[in-house]
Design a protein around this motif. Sequence first.
Motif, PDB file in Angstrom:
ATOM      1  N   PHE A  32       0.828  -1.206   0.000  1.00  0.00           N
ATOM      2  CA  PHE A  32       0.000   0.000   0.000  1.00  0.00           C
ATOM      3  C   PHE A  32       0.866   1.260   0.000  1.00  0.00           C
ATOM      4  O   PHE A  32       0.583   2.211  -0.722  1.00  0.00           O
ATOM      5  N   ALA A  35       2.096   1.799  -3.443  1.00  0.00           N
ATOM      6  CA  ALA A  35       1.093   2.036  -4.491  1.00  0.00           C
ATOM      7  C   ALA A  35       0.349   3.359  -4.313  1.00  0.00           C
ATOM      8  O   ALA A  35      -0.035   3.988  -5.302  1.00  0.00           O
ATOM      9  N   ILE A  36       0.107   3.754  -3.083  1.00  0.00           N
ATOM     10  CA  ILE A  36      -0.750   4.919  -2.835  1.00  0.00           C
ATOM     11  C   ILE A  36       0.110   6.161  -2.668  1.00  0.00           C
ATOM     12  O   ILE A  36       0.927   6.246  -1.753  1.00  0.00           O
ATOM     13  N   LYS A  45     -11.857   7.674  -1.304  1.00  0.00           N
ATOM     14  CA  LYS A  45     -12.368   6.699  -2.276  1.00  0.00           C
ATOM     15  C   LYS A  45     -12.893   5.446  -1.577  1.00  0.00           C
ATOM     16  O   LYS A  45     -13.953   4.918  -1.920  1.00  0.00           O
ATOM     17  N   PHE A  49     -16.509   3.826  -1.360  1.00  0.00           N
ATOM     18  CA  PHE A  49     -16.736   2.420  -1.711  1.00  0.00           C
ATOM     19  C   PHE A  49     -17.623   1.736  -0.667  1.00  0.00           C
ATOM     20  O   PHE A  49     -18.645   1.121  -1.006  1.00  0.00           O
ATOM     21  N   TRP A  50     -17.258   1.877   0.606  1.00  0.00           N
ATOM     22  CA  TRP A  50     -18.041   1.197   1.656  1.00  0.00           C
ATOM     23  C   TRP A  50     -19.417   1.801   1.823  1.00  0.00           C
ATOM     24  O   TRP A  50     -20.380   1.096   2.157  1.00  0.00           O
ATOM     25  N   TYR A  60     -19.376   5.495  -4.932  1.00  0.00           N
ATOM     26  CA  TYR A  60     -18.142   4.956  -5.536  1.00  0.00           C
ATOM     27  C   TYR A  60     -18.386   4.621  -6.996  1.00  0.00           C
ATOM     28  O   TYR A  60     -19.302   3.884  -7.325  1.00  0.00           O
ATOM     29  N   ALA A  67      -7.872  -2.349 -10.679  1.00  0.00           N
ATOM     30  CA  ALA A  67      -7.023  -1.661  -9.691  1.00  0.00           C
ATOM     31  C   ALA A  67      -6.127  -2.667  -8.965  1.00  0.00           C
ATOM     32  O   ALA A  67      -4.966  -2.372  -8.671  1.00  0.00           O
ATOM     33  N   HIS A  68      -6.651  -3.850  -8.668  1.00  0.00           N
ATOM     34  CA  HIS A  68      -5.840  -4.861  -7.987  1.00  0.00           C
ATOM     35  C   HIS A  68      -4.957  -5.648  -8.961  1.00  0.00           C
ATOM     36  O   HIS A  68      -3.877  -6.086  -8.594  1.00  0.00           O
ATOM     37  N   LYS A  70      -3.303  -4.512 -11.314  1.00  0.00           N
ATOM     38  CA  LYS A  70      -2.054  -3.763 -11.476  1.00  0.00           C
ATOM     39  C   LYS A  70      -0.983  -4.250 -10.505  1.00  0.00           C
ATOM     40  O   LYS A  70       0.202  -4.073 -10.746  1.00  0.00           O
ATOM     41  N   HIS A  71      -1.439  -4.798  -9.371  1.00  0.00           N
ATOM     42  CA  HIS A  71      -0.497  -5.192  -8.320  1.00  0.00           C
ATOM     43  C   HIS A  71      -0.434  -6.706  -8.141  1.00  0.00           C
ATOM     44  O   HIS A  71      -0.003  -7.206  -7.110  1.00  0.00           O
ATOM     45  N   LEU A  79      -2.103 -12.954   1.494  1.00  0.00           N
ATOM     46  CA  LEU A  79      -2.285 -11.539   1.830  1.00  0.00           C
ATOM     47  C   LEU A  79      -3.765 -11.191   1.960  1.00  0.00           C
ATOM     48  O   LEU A  79      -4.131 -10.347   2.780  1.00  0.00           O
ATOM     49  N   PHE A  80      -4.601 -11.833   1.153  1.00  0.00           N
ATOM     50  CA  PHE A  80      -6.043 -11.622   1.320  1.00  0.00           C
ATOM     51  C   PHE A  80      -6.494 -12.086   2.701  1.00  0.00           C
ATOM     52  O   PHE A  80      -7.300 -11.426   3.360  1.00  0.00           O
ATOM     53  N   TRP A  83      -5.425  -9.448   5.096  1.00  0.00           N
ATOM     54  CA  TRP A  83      -6.313  -8.283   4.953  1.00  0.00           C
ATOM     55  C   TRP A  83      -7.614  -8.536   5.720  1.00  0.00           C
ATOM     56  O   TRP A  83      -8.077  -7.679   6.494  1.00  0.00           O
ATOM     57  N   ILE A 110     -16.462  -9.980  -1.102  1.00  0.00           N
ATOM     58  CA  ILE A 110     -15.762  -9.170  -2.104  1.00  0.00           C
ATOM     59  C   ILE A 110     -14.344  -9.710  -2.307  1.00  0.00           C
ATOM     60  O   ILE A 110     -13.865  -9.819  -3.439  1.00  0.00           O
TER      61      ILE A 110
HETATM   62  C1  HEM Z   1      -7.390  -0.268  -4.134  1.00  0.00           C
HETATM   63  C2  HEM Z   1      -4.306  -3.514  -2.342  1.00  0.00           C
HETATM   64  C3  HEM Z   1      -8.001  -6.211  -0.777  1.00  0.00           C
HETATM   65  C4  HEM Z   1     -11.032  -2.679  -2.045  1.00  0.00           C
HETATM   66  C5  HEM Z   1      -6.242  -0.927  -3.798  1.00  0.00           C
HETATM   67  C6  HEM Z   1      -4.906  -0.493  -4.142  1.00  0.00           C
HETATM   68  C7  HEM Z   1      -4.051  -1.397  -3.632  1.00  0.00           C
HETATM   69  C8  HEM Z   1      -4.830  -2.413  -2.964  1.00  0.00           C
HETATM   70  C9  HEM Z   1      -2.519  -1.382  -3.728  1.00  0.00           C
HETATM   71  C10 HEM Z   1      -4.549   0.764  -4.964  1.00  0.00           C
HETATM   72  C11 HEM Z   1      -4.641   0.411  -6.423  1.00  0.00           C
HETATM   73  C12 HEM Z   1      -4.016   1.494  -7.295  1.00  0.00           C
HETATM   74  O1  HEM Z   1      -4.722   2.455  -7.631  1.00  0.00           O
HETATM   75  O2  HEM Z   1      -2.825   1.376  -7.623  1.00  0.00           O
HETATM   76  C13 HEM Z   1      -5.043  -4.546  -1.792  1.00  0.00           C
HETATM   77  C14 HEM Z   1      -4.465  -5.735  -1.207  1.00  0.00           C
HETATM   78  C15 HEM Z   1      -5.508  -6.503  -0.773  1.00  0.00           C
HETATM   79  C16 HEM Z   1      -6.735  -5.770  -1.077  1.00  0.00           C
HETATM   80  C17 HEM Z   1      -2.970  -6.028  -1.104  1.00  0.00           C
HETATM   81  C18 HEM Z   1      -5.504  -7.859  -0.130  1.00  0.00           C
HETATM   82  C19 HEM Z   1      -4.497  -8.709  -0.275  1.00  0.00           C
HETATM   83  C20 HEM Z   1      -9.146  -5.481  -0.949  1.00  0.00           C
HETATM   84  C21 HEM Z   1     -10.465  -5.895  -0.530  1.00  0.00           C
HETATM   85  C22 HEM Z   1     -11.317  -4.886  -0.874  1.00  0.00           C
HETATM   86  C23 HEM Z   1     -10.530  -3.850  -1.523  1.00  0.00           C
HETATM   87  C24 HEM Z   1     -10.787  -7.228   0.154  1.00  0.00           C
HETATM   88  C25 HEM Z   1     -12.801  -4.756  -0.666  1.00  0.00           C
HETATM   89  C26 HEM Z   1     -13.475  -5.416   0.277  1.00  0.00           C
HETATM   90  C27 HEM Z   1     -10.323  -1.751  -2.774  1.00  0.00           C
HETATM   91  C28 HEM Z   1     -10.923  -0.626  -3.492  1.00  0.00           C
HETATM   92  C29 HEM Z   1      -9.868   0.061  -4.099  1.00  0.00           C
HETATM   93  C30 HEM Z   1      -8.648  -0.643  -3.736  1.00  0.00           C
HETATM   94  C31 HEM Z   1     -12.400  -0.276  -3.574  1.00  0.00           C
HETATM   95  C32 HEM Z   1      -9.962   1.304  -4.990  1.00  0.00           C
HETATM   96  C33 HEM Z   1     -10.031   0.870  -6.449  1.00  0.00           C
HETATM   97  C34 HEM Z   1     -10.171   2.086  -7.369  1.00  0.00           C
HETATM   98  O3  HEM Z   1      -9.139   2.707  -7.684  1.00  0.00           O
HETATM   99  O4  HEM Z   1     -11.314   2.432  -7.723  1.00  0.00           O
HETATM  100  N1  HEM Z   1      -6.157  -2.092  -3.085  1.00  0.00           N
HETATM  101  N2  HEM Z   1      -6.400  -4.594  -1.693  1.00  0.00           N
HETATM  102  N3  HEM Z   1      -9.223  -4.239  -1.545  1.00  0.00           N
HETATM  103  N4  HEM Z   1      -8.966  -1.725  -2.940  1.00  0.00           N
HETATM  104 FE1  HEM Z   1      -7.698  -3.153  -2.323  1.00  0.00          FE
END
Ligand code: HEM
Length: 125
Positions: A32, A35-36, A45, A49-50, A60, A67-68, A70-71, A79-80, A83, A110
């Motif tokens: 994170f 990436a952020i 954001k 979303f929530w 949202y 978005a994911h 990409k990573h 990792l999930f 999380w 989700i």
């Molecule tokens: C965005 C990582 C799980 C919801 C992101 C971003 C990263 C990330 C790095 C930024 C993406 C970018 O713009 O470069 C992760 C990792 C997870 C995880 C490592 C678990 C291993 C989840 C879960 C949810 C979630 C379980 C929802 C319940 C979101 C949302 C965004 C986001 C809504 C914004 C997407 C957008 O740009 O519209 N996440 N995430 N993530 N993540 Fe996750």
Amino acid sequence: MGKLEIDDIGLESLVDAFYARVRADAALGPIFNDAIGDWPEHLEKLTDFWSSVMLTSGRYKGQPVPAHMKHKAQITPELFARWLALWAQTTDALMIPEAAAALQDRARRIAQSLQLAMFIRLGGR
Ligand code: HEM
């Protein structure tokens, strides 16, 4: 301090607290933090979303799967699980029990669909 409900204030506080824990987490933090770039924007954001998920506010407009994707190189099923464990801890700490249970249930589903999109290869190769 009183526990929070699923409303604008509750979700904003939850998202802020959750990502503070994520950033401090040894496994999740580096992904994170790399990436952020703009944390206030990310927190807004994710609050949107929530709000869309739990309150059907329509706030949202985004695409979580790409978005994911990409990573993908850095994200694993383990990792999930991490999380979701952090989400469970944070929701249990901050939210009234019914709210925590509902938020955990939604996050699990989700996470499941994100993982299906990311890790399942149809047709092999
Ligand atoms: C965005 C990582 C799980 C919801 C992101 C971003 C990263 C990330 C790095 C930024 C993406 C970018 O713009 O470069 C992760 C990792 C997870 C995880 C490592 C678990 C291993 C989840 C879960 C949810 C979630 C379980 C929802 C319940 C979101 C949302 C965004 C986001 C809504 C914004 C997407 C957008 O740009 O519209 N996440 N995430 N993530 N993540 Fe996750």
